[in-house]
Design an enzyme around this catalytic site. Structure first.
Site, PDB file in Angstrom:
ATOM      1  N   HIS B  29       0.586  -1.176  -0.060  1.00 11.62           N
ATOM      2  CA  HIS B  29       0.115  -0.444  -0.027  1.00 11.62           C
ATOM      3  C   HIS B  29       0.964   1.141  -0.380  1.00 11.62           C
ATOM      4  CE1 HIS B  29      -2.251  -2.921   1.541  1.00 11.62           C
ATOM      5  NE2 HIS B  29      -4.005  -2.497   1.040  1.00 11.62           N
ATOM      6  N   GLY B 118      -3.600  -4.032  11.237  1.00 13.53           N
ATOM      7  CA  GLY B 118      -3.800  -4.377   9.847  1.00 13.53           C
ATOM      8  C   GLY B 118      -5.363  -4.251  10.414  1.00 13.53           C
ATOM      9  N   LEU B 120      -8.638  -3.040  11.279  1.00 11.89           N
ATOM     10  CA  LEU B 120      -8.937  -1.809  11.668  1.00 11.89           C
ATOM     11  C   LEU B 120      -9.385  -1.795  12.962  1.00 11.89           C
ATOM     12  CD1 LEU B 120      -9.258  -0.649   7.769  1.00 11.89           C
ATOM     13  CD2 LEU B 120      -7.401  -0.239   9.098  1.00 11.89           C
ATOM     14  N   ASP B 155      -9.394   6.103   6.997  1.00 12.60           N
ATOM     15  CA  ASP B 155     -10.963   6.470   7.320  1.00 12.60           C
ATOM     16  C   ASP B 155     -11.653   4.822   7.921  1.00 12.60           C
ATOM     17  OD1 ASP B 155     -11.839   9.050   6.041  1.00 12.60           O
ATOM     18  OD2 ASP B 155     -10.912   8.386   4.454  1.00 12.60           O
ATOM     19  N   GLY B 156     -11.045   3.926   7.369  1.00 11.14           N
ATOM     20  CA  GLY B 156     -11.424   2.702   7.965  1.00 11.14           C
ATOM     21  C   GLY B 156     -10.815   2.267   9.615  1.00 11.14           C
ATOM     22  N   ASN B 185      -7.680  10.918   4.253  1.00 12.34           N
ATOM     23  CA  ASN B 185      -7.907  11.327   2.193  1.00 12.34           C
ATOM     24  C   ASN B 185      -8.866  11.110   1.355  1.00 12.34           C
ATOM     25  OD1 ASN B 185      -8.280   8.590   2.214  1.00 12.34           O
ATOM     26  ND2 ASN B 185      -5.839   8.322   2.765  1.00 12.34           N
ATOM     27  N   HIS B 259      -4.257   3.276  -3.673  1.00 12.09           N
ATOM     28  CA  HIS B 259      -4.441   2.935  -1.833  1.00 12.09           C
ATOM     29  C   HIS B 259      -3.571   1.349  -1.816  1.00 12.09           C
ATOM     30  CE1 HIS B 259      -6.192   2.016   1.846  1.00 12.09           C
ATOM     31  NE2 HIS B 259      -6.314   0.106   1.169  1.00 12.09           N
ATOM     32  N   SER B 381     -21.615  -9.756  38.210  1.00  8.68           N
ATOM     33  CA  SER B 381     -21.480 -10.642  37.359  1.00  8.68           C
ATOM     34  C   SER B 381     -20.547 -11.765  37.120  1.00  8.68           C
ATOM     35  CB  SER B 381     -22.198 -10.541  36.172  1.00  8.68           C
ATOM     36  OG  SER B 381     -23.741 -10.222  37.009  1.00  8.68           O
ATOM     37  N   GLU B 408     -17.295  -5.043  24.985  1.00  6.40           N
ATOM     38  CA  GLU B 408     -16.735  -5.989  25.209  1.00  6.40           C
ATOM     39  C   GLU B 408     -15.097  -6.030  24.495  1.00  6.40           C
ATOM     40  OE1 GLU B 408     -19.487  -5.811  24.152  1.00  6.40           O
ATOM     41  OE2 GLU B 408     -20.395  -6.539  25.811  1.00  6.40           O
ATOM     42  N   HIS B 458     -20.275 -16.931  33.315  1.00  6.12           N
ATOM     43  CA  HIS B 458     -20.909 -17.567  32.241  1.00  6.12           C
ATOM     44  C   HIS B 458     -20.931 -18.264  31.581  1.00  6.12           C
ATOM     45  CE1 HIS B 458     -22.780 -14.855  35.254  1.00  6.12           C
ATOM     46  NE2 HIS B 458     -23.987 -14.342  35.720  1.00  6.12           N
ATOM     47  N   ASP B 466     -31.460 -16.794  30.851  1.00  8.13           N
ATOM     48  CA  ASP B 466     -31.127 -15.734  30.061  1.00  8.13           C
ATOM     49  C   ASP B 466     -31.075 -16.448  28.282  1.00  8.13           C
ATOM     50  OD1 ASP B 466     -30.951 -13.360  30.805  1.00  8.13           O
ATOM     51  OD2 ASP B 466     -28.825 -13.736  31.290  1.00  8.13           O
ATOM     52  N   HIS B 470     -27.586 -16.154  25.280  1.00  9.31           N
ATOM     53  CA  HIS B 470     -26.595 -15.427  26.473  1.00  9.31           C
ATOM     54  C   HIS B 470     -26.023 -16.902  26.766  1.00  9.31           C
ATOM     55  CE1 HIS B 470     -28.525 -11.857  25.969  1.00  9.31           C
ATOM     56  NE2 HIS B 470     -28.161 -11.427  27.676  1.00  9.31           N
TER      57      HIS B 470
END
Lengths: 663, 663
Positions: B29, B118, B120, B155-156, B185, B259, B381, B408, B458, B466, B470
């Site tokens: 790139h 790498g 993103l 941007d990514g 860009n 790119h 929990s 998470e 859990h 749940d 879950h």
């Protein structure tokens, strides 16, 4: 009684049922239903276009409970509006085995549940797909498709990263018929959200191309006005409803104690008093039940008008629309695929399976107008934008390809929403290694038993120079681990076409096509008269005589196994090769077929440029394996294969050595 | 020559090396390094505190290349500033097997690479952890820790959902020494970002508690001023640098063609002309090389001052700090754990392993001040906030527990950053099913060989009410699939303590502790004299006589297997039970030990409340399995176990039937 008083009492019915059901189950989340009862009552009694007697009406407004832990809100409303299935007994059996009222709402398990939610962020990403599906279908069927999508979301939904992908997509594509009702209660499991959050959600949504407003979520008139103000908007809208979690509970309201546990008898008694709700548990007074049932029937007139418009459609259009809703394939589909494969048999092609996928997809798309493809910004690499597709833009929804941006998770969540809308067969694409970003929606698609197709290219160390961050090693096994999900790894042009055939016909199971970056020879050279990929595994090259060695492989390694077979045959070890394009379908085969395919050769070796996990079910724990046991390495792909010893030569040597030991 | 002209020529050195290396590799790139060369030159020559001769200096400013595909930017700078390892020959071997210049930067593989990027969004989430680690350590070591973290993102990076989690955490925790240099860009792989994006990033960041400004990324003075303006800020800062991708390339600059592919000879020639760069490929004129080397040595004075301050620390403090940097355990650790286990042997405890985990963690934390725990909003929990921890807040970093919010993925990404900073042992927690949200950073931790610990509670259908959304079913197998990752599923208080012991001592491997919601008996009742969990599997209950049946189980199913053993023993089938707390460690054992543990009983059955995948490596493809083959169900957990037949009775019946067939 004033309208506002009635609305409050109707809302209190939700509150009472929710706290009573959670108490009876001694498990569940009373706080959200009690907090959002007023907003939901306004929505279901004054705004939402639906007819409780016909929950499958395709032009209904969609309501998505993204905060799925508040399932009693939805179950209460279904009961109150007259769902036949959602009896009071079901509410009493909340969170019990076999009930229609599981802990989190499950599509397919309970009628009128639009989507399965609970994992936060899933519902709102689905809602974006639903709203997008509506726009795409409205462009094609302007007289019969015109509805809105409302998603109730929580702080947690908006903290999850998926929310940003969903919001950005909705804002960019100007999904003006999408409204988020955000339960801005400031409480999460750990306590007040100020413990971990300082985001100004209204400003954030505005930055992403949304309208966004604040409203008092307990002021029914204000809520109604806020929702009505969204009509005719040119953007999606966030309505941040300031609410008190566990509204009515004298001590626990406004605290995390109301969130995820039963309130307890004393608190419930206090709540009944505070709300002026004098009825015993699970008892709804007739006037309130009646008012709710009236609300549930509100839309029947509009539905009948719709039916008139629907009947006015051209019969052929209607027939095709119904076919699409059922997910049936047109009669032209099978012949078109047969013709495509006949061409391949006549002129075999060496090509990457991603290219073979493109060729097959072109044929599929030609027959299925309902197919909407897309890529998470890897369009030229995934090869999922075929010549017979037109790109969907914010100004023109009459297309069939989505530029999803670098949003794998959001793409898959939205695609689930498009599938559950009905009338569309959605296809997504990215690199296989990035399936790691998409597991929550992939799992939910499998759990919901919906037909979505993901094309995951660059499916091994064959990725080459991009290196270990981009080389999937464990992803194929990890995807095969998901129940009710077909993971295809075809070995050539024909298997790729067959995988497409099975995927589009799998109405109750999502599919993944793992495709190569690198070229592969066409191994299937004559028509077998049936779709062999549909069996999951089959003998692609028989042994000459009694097999001494069975080689099992998938995808790019099948041709490698065939090379090894030639050398082994030449060395006097009759060898057969089994192609295993889909573990899941092979597991579904009768034991006799499985046994026949696995065979009785004393030496069994599997070859896959990935980890061994899963292969022992075929080759046994004493089988040989040529593949990966670590992450990959950056370099030209052939050298990377050499580096890790995934070569015909390694297979040949291993077979000889195992043969010698076995002898 | 003016300063601005020198800066531009220094930047052109990056441009030339980047386009030449990509061209030679015929892969890579060039666009990003050429676009961001001016910004990076300002950063490395005028801002960043570092000393190229001592890349491990703990108080260096950190530079994270989140847009890892632009690796040639970093490799060029490392070469130019005088890295001994990063020779011109390595640049010529860009993206070749065995080189120090893989396609994406890899921590541990190449010196001075702070983190592997790498995928993103990974780098920016790491950078949040790095900045947080700095604040936490600065609170404890104010005279020696005071540095900044700069992340170059694309941007990514900002489209990926993880970005929102990372940004929200950074904004909430007021990480004022964190700066994102956003390569604005406007180009991604599919084309212009307007194809899929309309987010106003500056407004979005402001909504999340950041400073945010625009700057011309090719105006070195403006970039310098913008970065300098962030000093003394009370918030993190986004600097959106408007750049031209592939700056200098006459036809491809500003387009997606610059790119991800080599520019081609003609375009490179044109770029050389446009940039006024008259030197052959891979040749850097002496004055420019010299200027870069001077820049690389800029920080040596500050490092020496720092060494003086460091030497002034109390010797014991210094010694402990060095221990922490090395990841060594204090000498008091082993005795403390031994004493804790002795107490458990003396007074066995029936408890959920999440509670046992809390008890063990309390002991661990007591000995390891560097341990920083946290939860993604499941603190009560997960049981990971122990009494000897203090919560970290935006106003007081002198603590050891993070409320990560419902994030998470962001938590795991930040935790990776904390680990790579050094001096901190980070621990995260959420429900096991939500490990699906975290796979990208879990994989990167394994690839980077860093010590991070995730407590995933859990851990099965034992979640109960749940329901299937879950209840993890495939997650354990999917995590075991990741190379270099220890997945522990301990069966009782002792194994839980042992798992903690192994996890904290695993400097080169991340660990996951899968813990139960429900109570389990203590099975290990006397001191074995060694950590049995460290072997991955061991016989926990021997057969009386020659074993007819071997039962293998993990976690909550070990006690179930022990129950089944009693019944089988009583029925005359001598049965042994093997506990398998960690597949990965068992795989590492010598073949002789593995064979001994697997044993030779004619009937082998595995029991795990999860899918079978992986178990065939122990029980063989003809072994028996009692577990799951579908998603779970909502209900009280004991009833759910009954529903899926995961009971001692099922095991007993299966053993009898297999015994009869074998006979």
């Amino acid at each position: 009684m004033t309208d506002a008083m009635t609305t409050r009492r109707m809302a209190n019915a939700i509150r009472a049922l929710s706290m009573d059901a959670v108490e009876k189950a001694q498990s569940g989340h009373p706080g959200m239903p009690m907090g959002m009862a007023d907003v939901a009552t306004v929505l279901f009694t004054k705004i939402l276009k639906y007819d409780a007697t016909d929950p499958h009406w395709i032009d209904r407004d969609r309501f998505i409970l993204s905060a799925g832990h508040g399932s009693m809100l939805l179950y209460s409303i279904l009961h109150l509006t007259g769902s036949k299935e959602m009896t009071i007994d079901q509410l009493k059996r909340f969170r019990q085995v076999g009930s229609k009222t599981p802990g989190h709402p499950e599509r397919g398990h309970t009628e009128s549940i639009e989507t399965t939610t609970g994992p936060l962020g899933a519902g709102i990403s689905n809602s974006v797909g639903l709203a997008l599906a509506e726009r795409i279908l409205a462009a094609e069927y302007p007289t019969i498709i015109d509805h809105r999508t409302f998603a109730l979301c929580s702080d947690g939904d908006l903290m999850e990263g998926i929310s940003q992908e969903a919001i950005a997509i909705a804002g960019h594509y100007k999904l003006n018929k999408l409204v988020f009702l955000y339960d801005d209660n400031g409480i999460s499991i750990d306590g007040h959200t100020t413990l971990s959050d300082s985001v100004d959600q209204v400003a954030r949504f505005k930055a992403c191309g949304w309208n966004a407003v604040h409203v008092d979520g307990h002021d029914a008139d204000a809520v109604e006005a806020a929702i009505k103000a969204t009509e005719g908007s040119d953007k999606p809208t966030l309505i941040a409803c300031k609410t008190t979690i566990g509204f009515g509970a004298p001590k626990k309201a406004g605290t995390e104690k109301a969130h995820g546990s039963p309130l307890g008898a004393e608190e419930i008694e206090g709540a009944r008093k505070a709300l002026g709700w004098e009825y015993p548990p699970f008892v709804i007074p007739d006037d309130i039940k009646h008012a709710w049932e009236e609300a549930g029937a509100r839309g029947s007139g509009r539905r009948k008008e719709w039916e008139t418009r629907y009947a006015a459609l051209d019969a052929a259009v209607r027939e095709d629309f119904e076919r699409r809703l059922k997910g049936e394939l047109p009669t032209s589909f099978a012949p078109a695929m047969a013709a495509y494969k006949a061409k391949l048999y006549a002129e075999p092609k060496e090509m990457a399976t991603r290219k073979a996928g493109e060729a097959a997809l072109t044929v599929v798309k030609g027959e299925l107008p309902e197919l909407v493809s897309g890529s998470a910004d890897l369009t030229p690499s995934n090869n999922t934008l075929t010549k017979n597709m037109k790109v969907i833009t914010p100004d023109d929804y009459a297309g069939s390809f989505m530029h999803w941006g670098i949003r794998e998770h959001g793409m898959c969540g939205a695609i689930n929403g498009m599938a559950i809308h009905g009338g569309i067969l959605p296809v997504g694409s990215t690199f296989l290694v990035f399936s790691d970003y998409c597991r929550p929606p992939l799992r939910l698609a499998a759990l919901m038993k919906i037909r979505v197709i993901q094309v995951f290219t660059h499916d091994s160390i064959g990725v080459g120079e991009d290196g270990p961050t981009h080389q999937p090693v464990e992803q194929i096994a990890a995807l095969r681990a998901i129940p009710n999900l077909n993971v295809f790894r075809p070995c050539d042009t024909i298997e790729t076409a067959e995988a497409w055939e099975v995927a589009v016909a799998s109405l109750k199971r999502p599919s993944i096509l793992a495709l190569t970056r690198q070229n592969l020879p066409q191994l299937r050279l004559k028509d077998a008269g049936e779709n062999l990929t549909a069996k999951g595994a089959y003998e692609i090259a028989p042994a000459e005589g009694v097999a001494a060695v069975s080689l099992f492989a998938s995808g790019s390694e099948v041709s490698l196994a065939v090379e090894a077979k030639k050398a082994l045959d030449a060395a006097g070890l009759p060898t057969r090769v089994v192609s295993v394009p889909c573990f899941d379908l092979f597991a579904d085969q009768p034991g006799s077929y499985r046994a026949e395919v696995i065979g009785t050769a004393p030496v069994k070796i599997a070859v896959e440029a990935a980890i061994r996990m899963g292969w022992d079910s075929i080759i046994g724990s004493d089988g040989g394996f040529v593949g990966m046991s670590s992450f990959g390495e950056s370099g030209p792909y052939k050298e990377v294969y050499e580096t890790f010893g995934i070569t015909p030569d390694t297979v040949v040597k291993l077979a000889h050595s195992m043969h010698a030991s076995a002898a």
